[in-house]
Design a protein around this motif. Structure first.
Motif, PDB file in Angstrom:
ATOM      1  N   GLY A 294      -3.926  -2.862  21.354  1.00 29.23           N
ATOM      2  CA  GLY A 294      -3.890  -2.409  19.967  1.00 29.23           C
ATOM      3  C   GLY A 294      -2.796  -1.416  19.637  1.00 29.23           C
ATOM      4  N   TYR A 295      -1.946  -1.061  20.598  1.00 26.45           N
ATOM      5  CA  TYR A 295      -0.856  -0.120  20.316  1.00 26.45           C
ATOM      6  C   TYR A 295       0.336  -0.865  19.724  1.00 26.45           C
ATOM      7  CZ  TYR A 295      -3.172   3.642  22.869  1.00 26.45           C
ATOM      8  OH  TYR A 295      -4.062   4.607  23.277  1.00 26.45           O
ATOM      9  N   GLU A 296       1.043  -0.174  18.819  1.00 24.43           N
ATOM     10  CA  GLU A 296       2.239  -0.740  18.216  1.00 24.43           C
ATOM     11  C   GLU A 296       3.388   0.250  18.342  1.00 24.43           C
ATOM     12  OE1 GLU A 296       1.522  -2.305  14.305  1.00 24.43           O
ATOM     13  OE2 GLU A 296      -0.494  -2.964  14.847  1.00 24.43           O
ATOM     14  N   THR A 297       4.581  -0.199  18.002  1.00 23.45           N
ATOM     15  CA  THR A 297       5.784   0.596  18.257  1.00 23.45           C
ATOM     16  C   THR A 297       5.811   1.921  17.504  1.00 23.45           C
ATOM     17  OG1 THR A 297       6.912  -0.670  16.524  1.00 23.45           O
ATOM     18  CG2 THR A 297       7.210  -1.405  18.800  1.00 23.45           C
ATOM     19  N   ASP A 298       5.078   2.030  16.390  1.00 24.13           N
ATOM     20  CA  ASP A 298       5.108   3.267  15.609  1.00 24.13           C
ATOM     21  C   ASP A 298       3.923   4.183  15.904  1.00 24.13           C
ATOM     22  OD1 ASP A 298       3.243   1.582  14.518  1.00 24.13           O
ATOM     23  OD2 ASP A 298       3.716   2.061  12.431  1.00 24.13           O
ATOM     24  N   ASP A 299       3.156   3.895  16.951  1.00 19.69           N
ATOM     25  CA  ASP A 299       1.987   4.707  17.287  1.00 19.69           C
ATOM     26  C   ASP A 299       2.390   5.947  18.088  1.00 19.69           C
ATOM     27  OD1 ASP A 299       0.087   3.195  16.027  1.00 19.69           O
ATOM     28  OD2 ASP A 299      -0.407   1.990  17.785  1.00 19.69           O
ATOM     29  N   VAL A 300       1.483   6.932  18.094  1.00 19.80           N
ATOM     30  CA  VAL A 300       1.645   8.087  18.973  1.00 19.80           C
ATOM     31  C   VAL A 300       0.638   7.961  20.104  1.00 19.80           C
ATOM     32  CG1 VAL A 300       2.484   9.597  17.142  1.00 19.80           C
ATOM     33  CG2 VAL A 300       0.042   9.526  17.648  1.00 19.80           C
ATOM     34  N   ILE A 301       0.931   8.652  21.206  1.00 19.40           N
ATOM     35  CA  ILE A 301       0.099   8.534  22.397  1.00 19.40           C
ATOM     36  C   ILE A 301       0.190   9.834  23.177  1.00 19.40           C
ATOM     37  CG2 ILE A 301       1.961   7.602  23.846  1.00 19.40           C
ATOM     38  CD1 ILE A 301      -0.098   5.688  25.078  1.00 19.40           C
ATOM     39  N   GLY A 302      -0.837  10.146  23.970  1.00 18.53           N
ATOM     40  CA  GLY A 302      -0.793  11.335  24.809  1.00 18.53           C
ATOM     41  C   GLY A 302       0.332  11.230  25.825  1.00 18.53           C
ATOM     42  N   ARG A 303       1.127  12.294  25.925  1.00 18.28           N
ATOM     43  CA  ARG A 303       2.302  12.244  26.792  1.00 18.28           C
ATOM     44  C   ARG A 303       2.189  13.164  28.012  1.00 18.28           C
ATOM     45  NH1 ARG A 303       6.781  10.309  23.727  1.00 18.28           N
ATOM     46  NH2 ARG A 303       8.081  10.735  25.535  1.00 18.28           N
ATOM     47  N   ARG A 304       1.334  14.165  27.950  1.00 23.48           N
ATOM     48  CA  ARG A 304       1.118  15.058  29.091  1.00 23.48           C
ATOM     49  C   ARG A 304      -0.295  15.620  29.022  1.00 23.48           C
ATOM     50  NH1 ARG A 304       5.338  17.859  32.137  1.00 23.48           N
ATOM     51  NH2 ARG A 304       7.394  17.014  31.666  1.00 23.48           N
ATOM     52  N   GLY A 305      -0.724  16.253  30.127  1.00 19.53           N
ATOM     53  CA  GLY A 305      -1.979  16.984  30.145  1.00 19.53           C
ATOM     54  C   GLY A 305      -3.181  16.135  29.772  1.00 19.53           C
ATOM     55  N   LEU A 306      -4.185  16.799  29.188  1.00 15.27           N
ATOM     56  CA  LEU A 306      -5.416  16.102  28.822  1.00 15.27           C
ATOM     57  C   LEU A 306      -5.188  15.109  27.689  1.00 15.27           C
ATOM     58  CD1 LEU A 306      -8.038  19.002  29.024  1.00 15.27           C
ATOM     59  CD2 LEU A 306      -7.458  17.294  30.754  1.00 15.27           C
ATOM     60  N   GLU A 307      -4.188  15.350  26.849  1.00 16.59           N
ATOM     61  CA  GLU A 307      -3.873  14.383  25.792  1.00 16.59           C
ATOM     62  C   GLU A 307      -3.530  13.028  26.412  1.00 16.59           C
ATOM     63  OE1 GLU A 307      -4.422  14.695  22.686  1.00 16.59           O
ATOM     64  OE2 GLU A 307      -3.330  16.330  21.704  1.00 16.59           O
ATOM     65  N   GLU A 308      -2.892  13.047  27.567  1.00 24.93           N
ATOM     66  CA  GLU A 308      -2.550  11.802  28.255  1.00 24.93           C
ATOM     67  C   GLU A 308      -3.731  11.283  29.070  1.00 24.93           C
ATOM     68  OE1 GLU A 308       0.901   9.986  31.231  1.00 24.93           O
ATOM     69  OE2 GLU A 308       0.620  12.149  31.104  1.00 24.93           O
ATOM     70  N   SER A 309      -4.382  12.178  29.835  1.00 24.11           N
ATOM     71  CA  SER A 309      -5.469  11.755  30.728  1.00 24.11           C
ATOM     72  C   SER A 309      -6.645  11.168  29.963  1.00 24.11           C
ATOM     73  CB  SER A 309      -5.952  12.941  31.568  1.00 24.11           C
ATOM     74  OG  SER A 309      -4.907  13.479  32.335  1.00 24.11           O
ATOM     75  N   PHE A 310      -6.929  11.715  28.771  1.00 25.39           N
ATOM     76  CA  PHE A 310      -8.083  11.267  27.989  1.00 25.39           C
ATOM     77  C   PHE A 310      -7.643  10.528  26.719  1.00 25.39           C
ATOM     78  CE2 PHE A 310      -9.906  14.366  30.780  1.00 25.39           C
ATOM     79  CZ  PHE A 310     -11.194  13.918  31.015  1.00 25.39           C
ATOM     80  N   GLU A 311      -6.522   9.840  26.802  1.00 26.74           N
ATOM     81  CA  GLU A 311      -5.991   9.102  25.656  1.00 26.74           C
ATOM     82  C   GLU A 311      -7.017   8.142  25.065  1.00 26.74           C
ATOM     83  OE1 GLU A 311      -3.659   7.133  22.793  1.00 26.74           O
ATOM     84  OE2 GLU A 311      -3.432   9.091  23.746  1.00 26.74           O
ATOM     85  N   ASP A 312      -7.671   7.358  25.898  1.00 25.24           N
ATOM     86  CA  ASP A 312      -8.605   6.345  25.395  1.00 25.24           C
ATOM     87  C   ASP A 312      -9.780   6.978  24.666  1.00 25.24           C
ATOM     88  OD1 ASP A 312      -7.003   4.390  26.469  1.00 25.24           O
ATOM     89  OD2 ASP A 312      -8.148   4.212  28.319  1.00 25.24           O
ATOM     90  N   GLU A 313     -10.280   8.105  25.183  1.00 23.53           N
ATOM     91  CA  GLU A 313     -11.426   8.761  24.556  1.00 23.53           C
ATOM     92  C   GLU A 313     -11.024   9.467  23.261  1.00 23.53           C
ATOM     93  OE1 GLU A 313     -12.227   8.356  28.903  1.00 23.53           O
ATOM     94  OE2 GLU A 313     -10.531   8.984  27.676  1.00 23.53           O
ATOM     95  N   LEU A 314      -9.866  10.109  23.250  1.00 27.60           N
ATOM     96  CA  LEU A 314      -9.449  10.902  22.096  1.00 27.60           C
ATOM     97  C   LEU A 314      -8.959  10.036  20.940  1.00 27.60           C
ATOM     98  CD1 LEU A 314      -7.475  13.659  24.038  1.00 27.60           C
ATOM     99  CD2 LEU A 314      -9.623  14.007  22.811  1.00 27.60           C
ATOM    100  N   ARG A 315      -8.342   8.912  21.246  1.00 24.57           N
ATOM    101  CA  ARG A 315      -7.693   8.105  20.211  1.00 24.57           C
ATOM    102  C   ARG A 315      -8.687   7.456  19.256  1.00 24.57           C
ATOM    103  NH1 ARG A 315      -5.346   2.572  19.742  1.00 24.57           N
ATOM    104  NH2 ARG A 315      -3.441   2.743  18.497  1.00 24.57           N
TER     105      ARG A 315
END
Length: 618
Positions: A296-317
């Motif tokens: 479901g991600y597209e080229t204009d999306d944002v995503i966790g890049r470091r830390g918990l934003e990255e580790s818990f991307e699926d839960e937070l998004r």
């Protein structure tokens, strides 16, 4: 006489019936063996062709589907361009993935003949930008040119789709969930921001430099955007996203032709002190997009890049809302082919105390180093610091390349996560080595003070000799050396040496959280709880009874000599030509937590002791 007549009549009836049954009856006319086989072969052949067609469909090989499997009527009605190019375009724009096609059982009375269509009921399911799409449709195969061919129309792409219809996908991102500390204070939250742009016919291009400075972009970036082929004098041209800053906004909108639109941006209220914990979000990279293909991600999306934003991307998004709309060519009516409601992500509550984290970070005063604070009774991590940090807000919505290079080339290594690294613990290991000696009988209880006060090398070497390499290694392994410590964030494992066998004390490496956790054993009857970062986790013993209760008192008594009012260890450790200062311990009276604090390149122990006093006394 009457009875005799009845008996004679009954006898004659039985004889006649028997004669009829004995007469051979003609057998029912059976189907010829050739005809039965022919029907079975047609069914098998049609099903085999359908299976091959579905396989190509799932592989998105539309060219092969068209060339080898469509019947002449379908080719004549739609043509290769519509069948191949339109499907490829729709699959790409609608993010259609994971196509599943289930073929139902043929009807029991189905006739299988080359003169009749072979009908199959299909159950179709797929993922798309508008959510899951599921529908049922009958597909017919016709026998022509000595084989079975598929009869197709656009409604096999989406239910109700016809030639000439226009298809579009509408997406609405779900609000990203917050990351908060144990008291509910925001570590990563959503805040008001603005998209800033200009209307060319109302904007004086002589002010490009002024706008660029306020938006923290280059004048060349603005010039490039204004020069795009689609730009018309009356069009709105977006330039950049900015966080809410009233002073900047006032200056921007004093410039004629500028326009702002409110939007939501990610914000990190505690900035540097929690930067290595929170991480940040940013535009998805091509590599990340490839890794998450079909999710479901597209080229204009944002995503966790470091830390918990990255580790818990699926839960937070959370789940992105989406609709697939079909505008009918004939009626102009717009119908919804599929729809998915947005679902906010799961908020992440941490065991951390953000104010304590900030206090420790500020006490380090920009010096390189790391720290950890743990509640000894639960294993909850109250602080986990890497200094210096960086301001994650600089990455929202997207950091300029020049600014990123400036941070990446900072000699203080602001992106280096020191709490995930391993350091030589030096004399901070002495209480644990002494505990191992007490358990082995190679250290006398009344000599504990002298033992702990020895240099790290002397104590380590003497116990290695006294206990033997194998026994000594086993006792230190009981303290978790040589294994990965269970924790939410991946940390460098603590080791006795590169090959795992005990060598010199200077070869021992340990991460700061492991060291802090080991000292909690003195307040837990000799056991160590698993360090936890997420609030609400059930305390779980990691290292059970690694120090006997009888040995805790003499060890604590010896450790009270390090800093007045504290129980622990304070030492200097030579490292790459400099000296690191390391404190591990807790206030002797009513200890709120165990603190491990390592400061790189210090002149003396007092420099560390002052920081410890500052942290506990605030």
């Amino acid at each position: 006489m009457e009875k005799k007549m009845r008996a004679i009549i009954l006898l004659l009836f039985v004889l006649i019936l028997s004669a009829c049954q004995d007469e051979p009856q003609p057998a029912p006319e059976a189907e010829s063996e050739e005809e039965a086989v022919q029907v079975s072969e047609e069914q098998i052949a049609a099903q085999a062709r359908l299976t091959e067609f579905i396989g190509l469909w799932q592989q998105k090989d539309f060219v092969q589907m068209y060339d080898s499997y469509l019947n002449e009527g379908t080719k004549g009605a739609f043509g290769k361009e519509l069948f191949v190019d339109w499907q490829q375009e729709l699959h790409r724009e609608l993010a259609i993935q994971n196509l599943a096609v289930n073929v139902g059982e043929p009807a029991s009375d189905a006739e299988w003949s080359r003169e009749l269509p072979a009908d199959f009921k299909l159950e179709l399911a797929m993922d798309s930008a508008g959510g899951p799409v599921e529908f049922t449709k009958t597909m017919s195969l016709l026998y022509e040119n000595d084989n079975w061919f598929v009869e197709w129309d656009p409604s096999f792409i989406l239910p109700g789709l016809e030639r000439g219809d226009t298809v579009s996908a509408v997406k609405e991102l779900a609000p990203r969930a917050d990351i908060v500390d144990r008291n509910g204070k925001g570590i990563a939250v959503n805040a008001v921001g603005y998209e800033v742009g200009v209307i060319p016919e109302k904007f004086d291009e002589k002010r490009i430099a002024d706008v660029a400075a306020l938006l923290d972009i280059t004048p060349a970036e603005i010039t490039t955007k204004l020069g795009k082929s689609w730009v018309q004098p009356h069009f709105y041209v977006p330039l950049a996203h900015i966080r809410e800053d009233q002073a900047v906004l006032d200056q921007l909108f004093a410039i004629p032709g500028t326009v702002r639109n409110e939007l939501t941006l990610r914000s990190y209220p505690f900035g540097e002190p929690l930067s290595h914990i929170s991480g940040f979000v940013g535009p998805i990279t091509a590599e990340q997009l490839a890794e998450r293909k079909g999710t479901g991600y597209e080229t204009d999306d944002v995503i966790g890049r470091r830390g918990l934003e990255e580790s818990f991307e699926d839960e937070l998004r959370g789940v992105t809302a989406g609709r697939i709309l079909i505008q009918k060519a004939n009626s102009g009516e717009t119908v919804t082919a599929s729809e998915r409601e947005a679902a906010q992500g799961e908020a992440l509550k941490l065991s951390l105390d953000a104010e304590l984290q900030k206090r420790i970070y500020n006490a380090m005063d920009g010096k390189s180093g790391t720290a950890a604070a743990i509640d000894p009774k639960t294993g909850e991590v109250l602080a986990l610091v890497s200094s210096p940090g960086f301001n994650p807000n600089l990455f929202i919505p997207n950091i300029a390349q020049s600014r990123y290079r400036e941070l990446a080339n900072d000699p203080r290594l602001v992106f280096f996560n020191r709490f995930a690294a391993a350091y030589t613990p030096g004399a901070a290991l002495n209480p644990l080595v002494a505990a191992a000696g007490l358990e082995a009988g190679t250290v006398e209880p009344d000599a504990t003070n002298k033992t702990i006060g020895a240099t790290a090398n002397n104590l380590y070497d003497s116990q290695l000799q006294a206990q033997g390499s194998e026994a000594f290694a086993k006792r230190l392994a009981d303290f978790g050396f040589g294994e990965a410590m269970p924790f939410t964030i991946e940390l460098t494992p603590s080791t006795l040496s590169q090959n795992g066998a005990p060598g010199a004390a200077g070869q021992v490496q340990a991460n700061i959280l492991h060291l802090a956790a080991l000292y909690t054993a003195f307040q837990n009857g000799g056991s160590v709880y698993e360090p936890t970062l997420l609030a609400g986790e059930t305390p779980k013993v990691w290292l059970d009874s690694v120090i006997s209760e009888a040995n805790i008192e003499p060890l604590e008594a010896a450790m009270r000599e390090s800093i007045d009012g504290f129980t622990g260890s304070l030492s200097l450790i030579k490292a790459q030509g400099n000296e690191n200062g390391l404190f591990i311990g807790y206030p002797t009276e009513e200890p709120p937590y165990v603190l491990a604090l390592l400061v790189e390149d210090v002149e003396n122990e007092d420099a560390v002791a002052q920081k410890v006093e500052e942290i506990f006394n605030k």
